[in-house]
Write a protein that holds these residues in place. Sequence first.
Motif, short mmCIF file in Angstrom:
data_model
loop_
_atom_site.label_atom_id
_atom_site.label_comp_id
_atom_site.label_asym_id
_atom_site.label_seq_id
_atom_site.Cartn_x
_atom_site.Cartn_y
_atom_site.Cartn_z
N GLY A 128 0.84 -1.19 0.00
CA GLY A 128 0.00 0.00 0.00
C GLY A 128 0.88 1.24 0.00
N VAL A 129 0.26 2.40 -0.08
CA VAL A 129 1.02 3.64 -0.10
C VAL A 129 0.44 4.59 0.94
N GLU A 130 1.22 4.89 1.96
CA GLU A 130 0.74 5.81 2.99
C GLU A 130 0.55 7.20 2.39
N GLY A 131 -0.45 7.91 2.89
CA GLY A 131 -0.71 9.25 2.36
C GLY A 131 -1.56 9.22 1.11
N THR A 132 -1.95 8.04 0.66
CA THR A 132 -2.86 7.92 -0.48
C THR A 132 -3.96 6.93 -0.09
N ALA A 133 -4.84 6.65 -1.03
CA ALA A 133 -5.92 5.71 -0.74
C ALA A 133 -5.52 4.26 -0.98
N MET A 134 -4.31 4.04 -1.46
CA MET A 134 -3.90 2.68 -1.84
C MET A 134 -3.71 1.81 -0.60
N PRO A 135 -4.53 0.76 -0.44
CA PRO A 135 -4.36 -0.10 0.74
C PRO A 135 -3.31 -1.18 0.49
N PHE A 136 -2.93 -1.86 1.56
CA PHE A 136 -2.05 -3.03 1.40
C PHE A 136 -2.97 -4.22 1.16
N TRP A 137 -2.77 -4.90 0.04
CA TRP A 137 -3.73 -5.93 -0.35
C TRP A 137 -3.41 -7.27 0.28
N ASN A 138 -3.48 -7.29 1.61
CA ASN A 138 -3.24 -8.55 2.30
C ASN A 138 -4.39 -9.53 2.09
N THR A 139 -5.51 -9.01 1.58
CA THR A 139 -6.65 -9.89 1.35
C THR A 139 -6.52 -10.67 0.05
N LEU A 140 -5.54 -10.31 -0.75
CA LEU A 140 -5.28 -11.09 -1.97
C LEU A 140 -4.11 -12.04 -1.70
N THR A 141 -4.22 -13.27 -2.17
CA THR A 141 -3.08 -14.18 -2.04
C THR A 141 -1.98 -13.69 -2.98
N SER A 142 -0.77 -14.17 -2.77
CA SER A 142 0.30 -13.66 -3.64
C SER A 142 0.05 -14.06 -5.08
N ALA A 143 -0.53 -15.22 -5.31
CA ALA A 143 -0.84 -15.61 -6.69
C ALA A 143 -1.83 -14.61 -7.31
N GLU A 144 -2.82 -14.22 -6.51
CA GLU A 144 -3.81 -13.25 -7.02
C GLU A 144 -3.17 -11.91 -7.33
N ARG A 145 -2.21 -11.52 -6.46
CA ARG A 145 -1.52 -10.24 -6.71
C ARG A 145 -0.77 -10.30 -8.02
N TRP A 146 -0.11 -11.44 -8.27
CA TRP A 146 0.63 -11.57 -9.54
C TRP A 146 -0.33 -11.52 -10.71
N GLN A 147 -1.49 -12.15 -10.56
CA GLN A 147 -2.47 -12.12 -11.66
C GLN A 147 -2.89 -10.69 -11.96
N VAL A 148 -3.15 -9.92 -10.91
CA VAL A 148 -3.55 -8.52 -11.11
C VAL A 148 -2.41 -7.76 -11.79
N ILE A 149 -1.20 -8.01 -11.36
CA ILE A 149 -0.05 -7.32 -11.96
C ILE A 149 0.00 -7.60 -13.47
N TYR A 150 -0.20 -8.88 -13.84
CA TYR A 150 -0.12 -9.22 -15.26
C TYR A 150 -1.26 -8.54 -16.02
#
Lengths: 578, 257
Positions: free
Chosen positions: A120-142
């Motif tokens: 996530g990014v402090e000072g912005t609205a971007m949260p830390f996506w701990n609710t996504l598994t790492s595989a899901e995070r990679w899928q989103v990245i792709y």
Amino acid sequence: MSKIKYNLFLRSVLICVIAGVFAIMCLGEGVAQTSQLFRVYKKDVNGKIPETSDAVAAGKKIYEIKCYYCHGIKGDGNGSDAPRLDPKPRNFTRDEYKIRSTGQGVLPTDEDLFRIISSGVEGTAMPFWNTLTSAERWQVIYYIKTFNSEFKEKAERSEVAIAGGSASSPDSIKRGQKLFKEAKCILCHGEDGRGDGALTTTLKKQWDLPFKARDLTQSWMFKGGNTKEDIYRTVTTGLNETPMGSYADYLTDEDRWHLSHYVKSISHDMKTDVVLKSKLVDGNLPSGPEDAAWGTIDAVELPLAGQIVASPRFWTPSTNSIRIKSLYNGENIAFLLEWDDRTNEQDEIYSDAVALQFPTKIYEGQQKPYFAMGDSGKGVELLHWRAYDEAVLAAQRTEDDGIKTETDGGDDLEEEEGTDDAGVEGSEAATEQEVEEVIEEAAKEEFKGFVTIKEMNAKGFKRLSVQPDKSQNSKGKGLWKNGKWQVMITRPLITGDKKIDVQFEKGKLIPYALAVWDGSNSEIKGQKAISSWYYLTLEMTTPGSVYIYAIVAVFMAICIQFWVVARIRRFPTEIPSE
Amino acid sequence: MSKKKNSYSMMMVIVSVLIVFAIIKVIAPYVFMILLAKDHTMPTPSTLLLWYMILAILACLVYVSTSDLKWANFLSFILPAGDDKLKLLFQKMIVISIPLLVGWFVYSGTVPGTASPVELRIQHPTLLQEFEKLENPFAHADEATKRKCIEEGKHLYQQNCRPCHGSKADGNGPFANAFRLRPINFTDPGTIATVVENFAFWRIKEGGPGLPAVSTPWDSAMPAWKDVLTDTQIWKIIMGEYVTAGVQARQREEMEH
């Protein structure tokens, strides 16, 4: 028989004594803590999966459930929530990625994207996506990478080297400080690093949004992490599509480390405390915000949020924290309020301002007025300092002093103040003599150069009224320097208006809350940054009797102890033979 | 008679009480941090600590007094140590530390300090009668309408609720730090999953100011949204919010006959 009784007696005494001791101990140390959960830049990357079309398709599904509200269905950073965001969400169709380990103008690596999604990014609205598994995070990245064809075209993206950093030392920091000027960092980041450089106010990005140079004193706001390696990385890679360029060619590796050490050294962590302790001073209170006496006491720093409880709500405040210190003497209490503000631009309508809020009455138990402007049952008192009003009043006074004749300048001033606040009800009963008296009084003796600030009462957002002139007994003095406002506000501890003024009494927990307006961000009235309730307490000196009590207690404990020991030794409990 | 082995049961009691104290004070915050998957330690509240310590001490004393033998052994530690150097050392430690502890407690108890404010939040105040009777107008809508409402609600959630409750509905929005009473984490199964939709409707519409006095309405930063959101919008937000958080509202129990 008597033995049984004796044993029972002894047991109960022991139990009572020990339980009592723990009771006192545990009550003495109440836990009062606030937990700031700032998002921090986490560097670990794990569970990378191959970039397949299945992964992209899966990523699209997740993106359209979790991400598109801000980043937009087309990845252009224009989701339905974008208008209420500052900074704006990343536009994935451009190469405006900021936190990268690649060179300037180069797209980030997949790992960079993974780190941002995970942290996530402090000072912005971007949260830390701990609710996504790492595989899901990679899928989103792709999937995100499909928004910008350059990701495919320039698949080779090399990371810059970050290793080999020297340890921080006073010499290194000193060299870094020099470089901070030489490399023209101060043009944007300002002399003290508060993001108030001369260029800051003139640089604009699309839609006329200002580029805000990072306030380097707030460590929690460093977007890509605040370790020296993170700072070094930012200096080396620059932030794409911002005036913050790469210094890889301009400064040697070593110099960039020096610079990073310096930047690290000027940043501080937020130290919040639920209770602000006002210290007792003998004699006079500090003579102004820049008085050295303030330097010796600790500040409490409170996080601020936009005013979101009453409409029109305010989503994008520019101030995210404020520091407060307090001192008092026999008659007055003084507060020093310090917050970072990149600009000192005031006008009649939009002006930098700060307000201290107290309940008009301290209730028993935990009862308080509503934290935002009180409620219909329980009112609050507001001490409201405004930069513009102070400038006008100060100019007025110099004029008065110069001419030494009676003018009625104070009168139209009051009117100006009155119109500044919406919903002011029947507050325009200013009589000129009183205003002048107040100003004259302020010019006298202890608080030289202070002006009378506005004391108001509120019972909710819509029921705000300025106190009558004879009840205005707070004074303030502000100083803006290198991106920081320092405002000292002082008030008598006890006033004659017990119904509308809070009375500062020793040993009580007095709730207080703060509000800050940034004029250059068009903040006015309910458009402000606010805090929730915290507590102020006037510290008392330790009376001698406390030590006497302690000594008496020790003495008594010794006596009881030896009596018990003597009893047991004299009449030892017989150990049953079987 | 001096052949008999010295009993150290009093030392055992003191050591076990200290161990209990250490567990509650030092270890428990970390254990609960891991168990509850928080990213900060969870300090034990002082009143809880107090009660656990009293219980621990009582348990120890009950144990040592379960038989006359144990009790005699317990007290025998105070008897002259003879040539047991270790016992003598422990005795000295006890004799010195008890008055010092008492002195310190009295000092810290009487020194003018600021007792930390005790602040509690009652999680679920009773739902008002007038909200009890309401029903989600989309409760019996067809699937397509429901899906549309949920999507609309999610947009509204992100626009209005996200700054505090966060994009993930985990109570970690960008403004969350500023409110000492942190915004509720909806993904926590102990929050919105335990209430009926009507309850959420009441909380959104009336906000903190609508809370009863026992629920410290003055600390809650929850806005009363009735000023800008229509009832229909609120119902949509509720539908979107439960989906965003990945939990389900408690279903109303069957009406009594």
